[in-house]
Write a protein that holds these residues in place. Structure first.
Motif, short mmCIF file in Angstrom:
data_model
loop_
_atom_site.label_atom_id
_atom_site.label_comp_id
_atom_site.label_asym_id
_atom_site.label_seq_id
_atom_site.Cartn_x
_atom_site.Cartn_y
_atom_site.Cartn_z
N ARG A 147 0.68 -1.26 0.14
CA ARG A 147 0.11 0.16 0.01
C ARG A 147 0.93 1.21 0.09
N LYS A 148 1.94 1.09 0.90
CA LYS A 148 2.95 2.13 0.98
C LYS A 148 3.50 2.72 -0.41
N MET B 58 0.91 4.55 -2.84
CA MET B 58 0.34 5.84 -2.21
C MET B 58 0.99 6.92 -2.99
N SER B 59 0.12 7.97 -3.23
CA SER B 59 0.46 9.17 -3.79
C SER B 59 1.11 9.98 -2.54
N SER B 60 1.93 11.06 -3.20
CA SER B 60 2.67 12.15 -2.14
C SER B 60 1.78 12.72 -1.07
N GLY B 61 0.40 13.04 -1.84
CA GLY B 61 -0.50 13.54 -0.77
C GLY B 61 -1.01 12.47 0.34
N ASP B 62 -1.17 11.25 -0.04
CA ASP B 62 -1.74 10.18 0.96
C ASP B 62 -0.48 10.02 1.89
N LYS B 63 0.80 10.08 1.46
CA LYS B 63 1.74 9.68 2.27
C LYS B 63 1.94 10.98 3.43
N ASN B 64 1.62 12.21 2.84
CA ASN B 64 1.53 13.35 3.84
C ASN B 64 0.53 13.18 5.06
N ALA B 65 -0.64 12.68 4.46
CA ALA B 65 -2.02 12.54 5.13
C ALA B 65 -1.40 11.59 6.37
N VAL B 66 -0.73 10.23 5.79
CA VAL B 66 -0.65 9.26 6.83
C VAL B 66 0.39 9.73 7.88
#
Length: 820
Positions: free
Chosen positions: A487-488, A491-499
């Motif tokens: 999943r990681k 993931m996009s950069s925005g999703d990574k920042n949210a996580v």
């Protein structure tokens, strides 16, 4: 020096330790040939003979044939049980066992049909391999017929090389003659079975050992040996001196070879194998004739037997059927019925128990053959038992520990090497049943070992379960980690920042609950810094969007384009804090001013005769106090506007006013107010300070083009004017000056008139509503300051004039708004 095999070929014998010479009494049963006992009406087959690895292969009401297996199994130790005759299975239930305890065991009950119909079998061992022969022996259910009933196919599959095979024909137990009669009548079949054993084992020597009290058996076996294929020098018959218990396995080995089997070891470890003559006969019957072990020769003897002798008895035949068929002279309730010989046999508590594979004798003695039971007497430590023990044990020690239930200590004295021959009990002068104590101790030790074995097995299962659960947990964690990595990776950069933000919040919450600061890991420190910077920029943008347009314009003129967002945020926070502090001070000042004016009005109107004027003055004072308080707490003046006013004031000082007349009038008014205040307080330094403050920020110098800056400057001017008026009032009250109304009324009235005219002129000439408000407020302030030194009547007139000026200013402001 001769080797062992050479000594055996010469017929050398060795002396065995211990042993006794009890009366033989074999003549009661060995005078007649082996008879055939008629079939019983029903048979009882205990299933415990086959061990725990067998499964029941039949069911109730099923018809079976003679030789049909009642059980099935695949284990190497499996030994089946067969139907002794044809019939129907009527029940499968617990029945009394052929044991001294008489305990019930699960048994299969067959009701015989009298046909004795057998299954069809054919076998030609000459064409079979050794493994096939062993399989036939196992499927035939052959076990040691000398009494131990150990599976024969296991003995014939040794792990080590066998050099010597001993065929045991000793039969040293008194009364028993079954092997004697079998060797006399079936010597050829016995030697055929010995030939099969030789084929399977391939020993270097074979010895057929027979006690010297059986001369007929020795002759019959020698004659058969001479005519068999075994007469090639490898097989010989040896007569052994009569002594009990020379027929024991270990004792016979010691007599024939001089070697002693170590404690806990078996003869196969010495390269030797011992088989009974009846077992050899059963091996030949199974391999050559295909017959399962369904019958055996049983000696029925004793003075209570009406027809003593040896008989072929089907395995599973109840003892009661034998007694009923052959006749019993004794009383079942009082006389003993012994399974086995008098030395090693045991009394049978229930005559419904069946004959088993190891049952070689049914002894029915009368009272003259067996002594009455006597009371056990204390041990006198004579040591006769130790002398008679053929296993070289210490029977006294074993007796004491067994009686005290110290089974571990009894085991330490090699209790398991005891063959339960009964020699110690036979020679004991104290009539102690030593063998019974040893049997009880052995049984208790077996029970303890079984319980320990079960406990160890349960422990292994528990540990295996824990390991399985741990492996499953690790597998789940690895699977979850692998899924998280997938999943990681997707993931996009925005999703990574949210996580990352969510993880940071979770860690901060946990740290707050634990009372400690979160310790960010090194691998996400940069990401957290980026998140913090993004949040700061968002807040700065939000603050900039909420600020007025004039503030944005001022920031464009004063602030550099590359200003740091964080510094701007800090500056805005400081400005808001200052604004809050100034608002709180203004509220306190307004309250104090209102109270001072009320007190001043009360003091000035107290000497007056007109109560009505005093009330009006007090009401006006209260109204002014409320108005000042409302202005001080007015939420319409935002924190950002106050903070911006400080920056705009500096800009307003540098800008030049387009209206010179307004600037001069404001400066003149400020200087006049300063001089009047100095005259009232007597402070010579005050006018300069006040003039400096008034000149610093004149409200009228603000350019009409910038409305917002004008409003801010007007607010600052009003605040400073109020402050000057309050100082003047306080100075008058402190000094208690008595001013004549006549000396100041005319100048004050003139000043009020001029101020009113100036105010009206400013209202008419100005184009901006803010300028009108500033002019009106400045006129009112001047009127209020002048009225503070008047009498009560003069103060009333001054307040009325101020009210009218304010009304006109508001009216002019409304008209301007309508025009716009």
């Amino acid at each position: 020096m001769l080797t062992l095999l050479e000594q055996i070929d010469k017929g050398t014998l060795w002396r065995a330790h211990g042993g006794v010479h009890p009366p033989e009494l074999k003549s009661l049963s060995n005078q007649t040939t082996i008879g055939q006992l008629p079939l019983a009406k029903h048979f009882v087959l205990p299933l415990t003979q086959v061990g725990d690895s067998a499964l029941l292969a039949v069911e109730v009401n099923q018809r079976v044939l003679k030789g049909q297996s009642l059980t099935s199994g695949t284990s190497f130790a499996y030994c089946p049980v067969h139907a002794p005759t044809s019939g129907t299975i009527t029940a499968i239930k617990p029945m009394p066992s052929n044991h001294a305890s008489g305990i019930e065991v699960l048994s299969c009950i067959i009701e015989a049909d009298g046909l004795d119909e057998a299954i069809k079998t054919d076998a030609h061992h000459a064409e079979l391999s050794n493994q096939e022969i062993l399989k036939i022996i196992q499927q035939a259910g052959i076990a040691g017929l000398g009494g131990a009933a150990f599976p024969t196919h296991i003995k014939l599959s040794p792990a080590s090389e066998i050099e010597l095979v001993i065929i045991n024909g000793i039969e040293c137990e008194p009364y028993i003659t079954s092997d004697d009669r079998l060797m006399r009548e079936h010597s050829d079949e016995i030697l055929a079975g010995v030939a099969i054993i030789q084929r399977l084992i391939s020993p270097k020597r074979i010895i057929i050992a027979i006690e010297d009290n059986k001369p007929e058996a020795i002759d019959a076996m020698q004659h058969a040996l001479n005519s068999s294929t075994l007469a090639n020098g490898t097989t010989r018959i040896t007569a052994v001196p009569t002594k009990y218990p020379s027929g024991g396995e270990k004792q016979l080995i010691q007599i024939l070879t001089g070697q002693e089997v170590p404690s806990g070891a078996i003869p196969a470890q010495l390269g030797m194998l011992v088989q009974n003559v009846a077992t050899a006969y059963a091996i030949n019957d199974a391999v050559a004739n295909g017959q399962a072990l369904t019958q055996r020769v049983v000696t029925v003897t004793g003075l209570n037997s009406q027809t003593p002798g040896n008989y072929w008895v089907q395995i599973g035949t109840p003892v009661k059927h034998i007694l009923d068929t052959l006749g019993f002279n004794g009383n079942v309730a009082n006389d003993k019925i012994i399974i086995g010989g008098p030395m090693m046999g045991h009394s049978l508590p229930d005559i419904s128990a069946p004959v088993l594979k190891g049952t070689n004798c049914l002894l029915l003695p009368d009272s003259s053959e067996i002594a009455d039971s006597v009371a056990e007497k204390p041990c006198i430590r004579c040591g006769e038992c130790a002398v008679a023990c053929p296993a070289l044990l210490l029977p006294q020690q074993l007796f004491w520990h067994s009686k005290a239930e110290e089974y571990d200590k009894a085991a330490s004295f090699n209790l398991h090497d005891c063959i339960e021959c009964g020699c110690c009990s036979y020679v004991c002068p104290s009539d102690i049943p030593l063998v019974e104590y040893y049997r009880i101790a052995k049984s208790a030790i077996r029970t303890q070992n079984e319980e320990k074995k079960q406990a160890d097995f349960a422990k292994l299962r528990f540990e295996a379960r824990l390991k399985r659960l741990e492996d499953e947990k690790l597998a789940r964690e690895a699977k979850a980690k692998e899924a998280a990595e997938r999943r990681k990776g997707s993931m996009s950069s925005g999703d990574k920042n949210a996580v990352a933000e969510a993880m940071a919040r979770i860690k901060a919450k946990k740290a707050a609950e634990a009372g400690t600061e979160p310790a960010p890991s090194n691998d996400i420190a940069d990401k957290k810094a980026q998140i913090a910077a993004a949040l700061a920029r968002a807040k700065a943008k939000k603050a900039g969007a909420a600020a007025p347009t004039s503030e944005a314009a001022a920031n464009k003129e004063s602030a550099p384009a590359d200003a740091n967002d964080k510094k701007a945020q800090v500056a805005a926070a400081i400005a808001r804090a200052k604004a809050k502090k100034d608002a709180a001070k203004a509220a306190n000042t307004a309250n104090t001013s209102g109270q001072s004016e009320t007190d001043a009005v009360s003091a000035n109107t107290a000497p007056a005769a007109d109560d009505k004027k005093a009330k009006v003055a007090a009401a006006i004072a209260r109204a002014k106090a409320k108005k000042d308080a409302a202005k001080a707490g007015n939420p319409a003046t935002p924190d950002d506007a106050i903070a911006q006013s400080e920056a705009d004031s500096a800009t307003a000082d540098k800008a030049q006013s387009a209206d010179d007349k307004k600037a001069k009038v404001a400066a003149a008014v400020a200087r006049a107010k300063a001089k009047k205040q100095a005259a009232l307080t007597g402070n010579t330094a005050a006018p300069a300070d006040v003039i400096a403050e008034a000149d610093a920020v004149p409200a009228e110098t603000v350019s009409a083009a910038d409305d917002k800056k004008a409003k801010v400057a007007a607010a600052v001017a009003r605040a400073k004017a109020k402050k000057l008026a309050e100082k003047a009032k306080q100075s008058i009250q402190d000094t208690d000056m008595a001013i004549e109304p006549e000396t100041v009324s005319e100048p004050i009235e003139t000043a009020i008139s001029e101020t009113r005219q100036e105010t009206v002129s400013n209202i008419v000439n100005t184009k901006d509503s803010t300028d009108a408000e500033n002019s009106a407020d400045a006129s009112v302030s001047l009127v209020e300051e002048s009225a503070s030194i008047l009498t009560a009547e003069q103060q009333k007139k001054a307040r009325i004039a101020a009210t009218i000026a304010k009304a006109k200013a508001k009216k002019a402001q409304a008209k301007l708004q309508e025009k716009e």
